[in-house]
Design a protein around this motif. Structure first.
Motif, short mmCIF file in Angstrom:
data_model
loop_
_atom_site.label_atom_id
_atom_site.label_comp_id
_atom_site.label_asym_id
_atom_site.label_seq_id
_atom_site.Cartn_x
_atom_site.Cartn_y
_atom_site.Cartn_z
N THR A 150 103.28 61.96 49.90
CA THR A 150 101.91 62.44 49.69
C THR A 150 101.81 63.22 48.39
OG1 THR A 150 101.61 62.60 52.10
CG2 THR A 150 100.05 63.79 50.71
N ILE A 151 102.78 64.06 48.11
CA ILE A 151 102.79 64.81 46.85
C ILE A 151 102.89 63.85 45.67
CG2 ILE A 151 104.08 66.49 45.48
CD1 ILE A 151 104.98 67.75 48.15
N ASN A 152 103.74 62.84 45.82
CA ASN A 152 103.91 61.86 44.74
C ASN A 152 102.62 61.07 44.50
OD1 ASN A 152 105.62 60.36 42.85
ND2 ASN A 152 105.45 58.67 44.30
N ARG A 153 101.95 60.68 45.58
CA ARG A 153 100.70 59.93 45.44
C ARG A 153 99.60 60.79 44.80
NH1 ARG A 153 100.92 58.03 50.00
NH2 ARG A 153 99.70 59.57 51.15
N ALA A 154 99.63 62.09 45.10
CA ALA A 154 98.62 63.00 44.53
C ALA A 154 99.01 63.51 43.15
CB ALA A 154 98.41 64.18 45.47
N THR A 155 100.20 63.10 42.64
CA THR A 155 100.73 63.57 41.35
C THR A 155 100.69 65.09 41.26
OG1 THR A 155 98.61 63.45 40.19
CG2 THR A 155 99.95 61.45 40.23
N ALA A 156 101.08 65.75 42.36
CA ALA A 156 101.03 67.21 42.41
C ALA A 156 102.43 67.80 42.37
CB ALA A 156 100.31 67.66 43.68
N TRP A 157 103.29 67.25 41.53
CA TRP A 157 104.66 67.74 41.46
C TRP A 157 104.73 69.14 40.85
CZ3 TRP A 157 103.41 63.15 38.64
CH2 TRP A 157 103.58 61.98 39.35
N PHE A 158 103.95 69.39 39.82
CA PHE A 158 104.08 70.65 39.07
C PHE A 158 102.93 71.63 39.34
CE2 PHE A 158 106.20 67.30 36.62
CZ PHE A 158 107.47 67.82 36.55
N ASP A 159 101.82 71.16 39.85
CA ASP A 159 100.68 72.03 40.12
C ASP A 159 100.80 72.56 41.55
OD1 ASP A 159 98.35 73.38 40.13
OD2 ASP A 159 97.04 71.62 40.20
N LEU A 160 101.57 73.65 41.71
CA LEU A 160 101.82 74.19 43.04
C LEU A 160 100.59 74.88 43.63
CD1 LEU A 160 105.40 75.72 42.53
CD2 LEU A 160 104.77 73.46 43.39
N GLY A 161 99.62 75.21 42.79
CA GLY A 161 98.43 75.86 43.30
C GLY A 161 97.44 74.91 43.94
N ARG A 162 97.60 73.61 43.71
CA ARG A 162 96.68 72.65 44.30
C ARG A 162 97.01 72.42 45.78
NH1 ARG A 162 96.65 66.49 42.53
NH2 ARG A 162 97.48 67.44 40.63
N SER A 163 95.99 72.29 46.59
CA SER A 163 96.19 72.08 48.02
C SER A 163 96.47 70.61 48.29
CB SER A 163 94.94 72.53 48.79
OG SER A 163 95.08 72.24 50.17
N VAL A 164 97.59 70.34 48.95
CA VAL A 164 97.97 68.98 49.34
C VAL A 164 98.29 69.00 50.83
CG1 VAL A 164 99.49 67.04 48.90
CG2 VAL A 164 98.92 68.59 47.04
N LYS A 165 97.65 68.12 51.60
CA LYS A 165 97.80 68.13 53.05
C LYS A 165 98.23 66.77 53.57
CE LYS A 165 94.17 71.64 53.65
NZ LYS A 165 92.89 71.97 54.32
N VAL A 166 98.91 66.81 54.71
CA VAL A 166 99.26 65.61 55.47
C VAL A 166 98.60 65.73 56.83
CG1 VAL A 166 101.12 64.27 56.49
CG2 VAL A 166 101.45 65.33 54.27
N GLU A 167 97.57 64.92 57.05
CA GLU A 167 96.82 64.96 58.31
C GLU A 167 96.32 66.38 58.60
OE1 GLU A 167 99.29 63.34 61.32
OE2 GLU A 167 99.20 61.28 60.53
N THR A 168 95.62 66.94 57.64
CA THR A 168 94.98 68.27 57.71
C THR A 168 95.97 69.42 57.79
OG1 THR A 168 94.78 68.36 60.13
CG2 THR A 168 93.02 67.21 58.92
N VAL A 169 97.26 69.16 57.65
CA VAL A 169 98.28 70.21 57.68
C VAL A 169 98.80 70.43 56.26
CG1 VAL A 169 100.51 70.94 58.59
CG2 VAL A 169 98.93 69.62 60.03
N GLU A 170 98.74 71.66 55.80
CA GLU A 170 99.18 71.98 54.45
C GLU A 170 100.68 71.75 54.30
OE1 GLU A 170 98.36 73.13 50.55
OE2 GLU A 170 96.93 72.98 52.22
#
Length: 532
Positions: A150-170
């Motif tokens: 999920t992190i890889n798909r959202a390209t959120a490797w380095f932006d730790l401040g961005r909210s990334v969830k898996v099935e509404t769970v952070e």
């Protein structure tokens, strides 16, 4: 093209590459800060905002220090102490691309930005695939893998401040840090795209193609806007000679051009972007009506390609490569003994250029012939390794760098023109496994071109056997060639054969008893025999 026009065009190309390098560094900074590239990044606006912040900070410090009765630009929040230190001015409060705009022009810089963004996005897309390969090859549990994917798909490797969830769970911070570590490791292993050798992709704002009316040495003019020494724009006309491929190319010619300088010879070539969507659609429909289903290819250097239908194509490929290798290695040794570098030798460069042309021609010729005769809907092939112990390291390096790119481009062209899809299949043990019964044994491969199964007695050309394995459901069901561990393939092959043949064979002697791949099964068979 005369020398004066050549100098002006090469000067524009140098400025283009310099602007691309500066803009690429800005985009990499955005990537590491926000986890993505910003196609709308305007350095001038960004630096103006930074300058406004600095000026506001300076005014605030002056007001606070001298206790002036004027509104404070940025009031101090409750509970915070006022800072008495003057904020440092960040470097480069002006547009860092301003010199490039003066040298190239604003429109040209916009084209540079689009070209750089496309190159960097393609690079990161490949690194995302590497990320998936590493996670699949690890021992991380299913939940951890889902979080990392999920992190890889959202390209959120380095932006730790961005909210990334898996099935509404952070996703927890530990997974975010692990994803950042994995991507940092991947980026450290791969060089970032270099902008030092890129060509120019220009549109109608800068270049225009016209047919020649009276010239006899050429049939086209490319009129390009360049900047002279005093930064004034002027238009130069570059003579161009078309070839048969360009003349026969179907589709609508667009007003976009690619200007490329050959890194070996310095020769400038121009490519015209063509929209072939409508013409290729007709070809795909006609081809689909005659297609004969999926086919498989096994790649080698002794025989370049062997098909599952028994075709052996390019059987003189290795012999010709050896001859060229002898010539190139001899020239390189002579130049190095003289204290020079092979790349500085015109003779060496000419032979390397001829070698690349030979590889390109052979790959395209064989694949064109294969598609014309066999008419596959899908081509299954192993992940190719363009190397051979019979060639020098120099030749293997040239083959590896040139061959993969040419093959990838040709397969993409076949997909666009005829709708022929291509899939990579795991190549582990395809040369040791019998395509008839599935028995895997290194002793099956009696010689380079001879395969004889020790279980069922099947005998055929070794490359054809490998091609049939690549096209079989046995190997196609394993998964992607990039994401399978070699030991897992062997375990699967051994398990399948043992399940089909549970007991020990009598006469002739069971070859599995002396096969290292079946050592665990053989020990159990001996114990059961003793117990009986």
């Amino acid at each position: 093209m005369n020398k004066g026009k050549g100098r002006e065009l090469r000067a524009m190309l140098r400025d283009w590459r310099a602007a691309a390098g500066v803009y690429a560094s800005l985009q990499w900074r955005c990537f590491h800060q926000d986890g993505r590239f910003d196609p709308f990044l305007d350095p001038a606006t960004q630096y103006r905002k930074d300058g406004a912040k600095v000026r506001a900070g300076i005014i605030r410090q002056i007001v606070l220090k001298h206790e002036l009765d004027v509104p404070v630009p940025e009031p101090v929040k409750e509970g915070e102490k006022p800072k008495k230190r003057v904020l440092p001015t960040p470097p480069g409060l002006s547009d860092c691309l301003a010199p490039m705009k003066a040298a190239l022009g604003a429109a040209q810089v916009q084209m540079v930005q689009g070209q750089v963004i496309g190159t960097l996005k393609s690079f990161i897309s490949n690194r995302q695939n590497d990320f998936v390969d590493i996670v699949l090859g690890s021992t991380i549990d299913d939940l951890g893998r889902r979080q990392l994917f999920t992190i890889n798909r959202a390209t959120a490797w380095f932006d730790l401040g961005r909210s990334v969830k898996v099935e509404t769970v952070e996703i927890p911070l530990s997974a975010r840090l692990l994803a950042r570590k994995i991507m940092s490791h991947i980026l450290a292993r791969h060089k970032k795209p270099s902008m030092k050798r890129i060509g120019m992709v220009v549109d109608k704002r800068v270049a225009e193609l016209e047919e020649s009316r009276s010239a006899t040495s050429h049939d086209l003019w490319l009129k390009v806007t360049v900047k002279s020494g005093d930064h004034r724009s002027r238009r130069i006309a570059i003579p161009m000679r078309s070839n048969d491929y360009f003349s026969s190319r179907q589709g609508e010619r667009k007003k976009t051009f690619q200007i490329i300088e050959d890194r070996e010879t310095g020769r400038i070539t121009v490519g015209v972007v063509t929209d072939v969507g409508s013409s290729f659609e007709e070809r795909r429909m006609a081809y689909a009506s005659r297609a004969q289903g999926p086919k498989a290819l096994d790649f080698g250097l002794v025989t370049m390609f062997a098909s599952d239908d028994g075709d052996l194509m390019g059987r003189e490929f290795l012999r010709k490569l050896k001859s060229i290798d002898t010539t190139i290695s001899g020239i390189a040794r002579h130049v190095q003994r003289s204290g020079g570098k092979p790349r500085d030798s015109k003779r060496y460069v000419a032979h390397v250029t001829r070698l690349r042309g030979f590889i390109t021609t052979e790959l395209r010729r064989i694949l064109n012939r294969f598609v014309a005769v066999r008419k596959p809907t899908t081509i299954f092939l192993e992940r190719l390794n363009f190397q051979s112990p019979e060639l020098s390291r120099r030749m293997n390096r040239i083959l590896q760098n040139c061959g993969r790119g040419v093959l990838r481009a040709k397969l993409q062209a076949l997909n666009e023109e005829f709708g022929v899809e291509s899939h990579e299949v795991v190549s582990a043990y395809t040369s040791q496994t019998c395509s008839c019964c599935g028995y895997v044994d290194r002793r099956n491969r009696k010689a380079q071109a001879v395969f004889a199964c020790r279980w069922c007695g099947r005998s055929l050309h070794a490359d054809v056997n490998a091609a049939r394995n690549i096209g079989s459901e046995r190997f196609r069901s394993i998964g992607s060639a990039r994401r399978v561990v070699r030991s897992n393939v062997l375990d699967m092959l051994v398990t399948q054969h043992v399940q089909r043949n549970t007991g020990e064979r009598g006469a002739p002697a069971d070859p599995r008893m002396s096969n290292p791949h079946f050592a665990a099964w053989a020990d159990k068979a001996r114990l059961s025999t003793k117990a009986a």
